[in-house]
Design an enzyme around this catalytic site. Structure first.
Site, PDB file in Angstrom:
ATOM      1  N   LYS A   1     -17.179 -15.988 -24.155  1.00 54.84           N
ATOM      2  CA  LYS A   1     -17.591 -17.037 -23.225  1.00 54.84           C
ATOM      3  C   LYS A   1     -18.035 -18.236 -24.049  1.00 54.84           C
ATOM      4  CE  LYS A   1     -19.232 -13.869 -19.599  1.00 54.84           C
ATOM      5  NZ  LYS A   1     -20.427 -13.352 -18.870  1.00 54.84           N
TER       6      LYS A   1
ATOM      7  N   LYS B   1     -18.811  -5.817  -9.565  1.00 54.46           N
ATOM      8  CA  LYS B   1     -20.175  -5.782 -10.079  1.00 54.46           C
ATOM      9  C   LYS B   1     -20.897  -4.562  -9.504  1.00 54.46           C
ATOM     10  CE  LYS B   1     -20.423  -9.763 -12.384  1.00 54.46           C
ATOM     11  NZ  LYS B   1     -20.821  -9.861 -13.817  1.00 54.46           N
TER      12      LYS B   1
END
Length: 331
Positions: free
Chosen positions: A248, A152
């Site tokens: 997702k 990230k």
């Protein structure tokens, strides 16, 4: 005589064992909803994760899910609820619970109902959350033997953060995720570095709605649409700008819709990542079935929890194992 079917939906807050930082902020706990569908002495379960970035709260998600509770008790099935609720976590929780109860009543596993091979362990990305490069290096050192690591980053010092992780995990397949925080100028500037760092995938570098430049851009590494992709309606736009989509279940609104989206994406020559929100194993179990057919897998959500659900998914050195049939999806 048709058996009586009942639905109960509840909200929960699950604490995290460490802060989860991305470019938009930090979480110390997650809110979830859990749908339980009971029939004939059996119960099917599903989980959904409301996401503030999309204007969702646990209260709004519970209201949405409960709005069709009477339809579930009337035995409306997975295909029917596609038109009753919008794509999102409420529909996801109910859809996955319907898959689970179907498997238990029919005596067939979800994998058998889907017509896919027996589930096998998969390599999943393990996430190094955004922090100072030195902190990220220490986190990466603990994951050095994992086959896939997600990094990230934001726009502040992404090269230093990526290098810190790569130095500690020289053999891992790297996925870099800026969560919409880069400009197109930074994206262009960093291409050679990404290639030199052997990054396998760059996930959602640009803000949703500001990706026009990608239509004429040849990236050094494939670019994946995450926040820019939600449902089948987005696929035509995505196919002209990205090489990969992140499916997702909380975005697609369940496994039923996700299966069809995967088929359509493959027909457009898009590669597939199956990802997750930070969540429990109850979210991961249905996603795992889809991930068995994917090119990239990012299902480490339960690894962030102080305590996962009983008998949940096993993740060992970046290898995630199939759910136990008694946990989800088994007859």
């Amino acid at each position: 005589m048709t058996a009586i079917r009942s639905l109960s939906i509840m909200g929960e807050s699950l604490p995290l064992k460490a802060p989860f930082r991305i470019s938009r902020g930090v979480k110390n706990a997650i809110d979830v909803i859990v749908a339980n569908i009971s029939e004939g002495g059996m119960t099917g379960r599903g989980e959904g994760i409301p996401y503030a970035h999309y204007g969702q709260t646990i209260e709004s998600t519970l209201i949405e899910a409960n709005s069709i509770s009477h339809k579930i008790t009337e035995h409306y099935g997975r295909e029917a609820i596609l038109s009753m609720l919008p794509a999102g976590p409420a529909r996801n929780a109910i859809d996955c619970a319907l898959w689970d109860i179907e498997a238990r009543i029919s005596g067939q596993s979800v994998a058998e109902i889907m017509g896919i091979p027996e589930l096998k362990p998969l390599a999943t990305a393990m996430t190094v959350s955004l922090d100072d490069p030195e902190v990220m290096a220490r986190a990466a050192a603990k994951l050095a033997y994992c086959p896939v690591i997600k990094v990230k980053v934001d726009s502040h010092n992404p090269q230093e953060c990526i290098k810190a992780v790569r130095d500690q995990a020289p053999s891992a397949r790297l996925i870099v995720d800026p969560n919409e925080s880069w400009s197109f100028e930074l994206l262009e500037k960093i291409q050679n570095f990404l290639a030199d760092a052997r990054v396998a995938l760059l996930e959602q570098p640009l803000p949703t709605g500001e990706d026009e430049g990608l239509s004429n851009f040849t990236p050094a590494v494939p670019i994946c649409a995450d926040e820019a992709f939600h449902s089948a309606d987005d696929l035509e736009h995505i196919a002209g700008r990205y090489q990969v989509i992140n499916i997702k279940l909380d975005k697609t609104g369940g496994l039923t819709a996700a299966i069809e989206i995967m088929k359509q994406a493959r027909s457009l020559n898009l590669s597939i990542m199956v990802g997750c929100m930070v969540c429990s194993s109850l979210s991961i179990a249905p996603a795992f079935h889809l991930a068995s057919q994917a090119d990239f897998v990012d299902l480490d959500g339960p690894d962030w929890l102080v305590q996962d659900r009983n008998d949940g998914m096993l993740i060992d050195n970046g290898i995630i194992h199939p759910p136990a049939p008694t946990f989800w999806g088994g007859p």
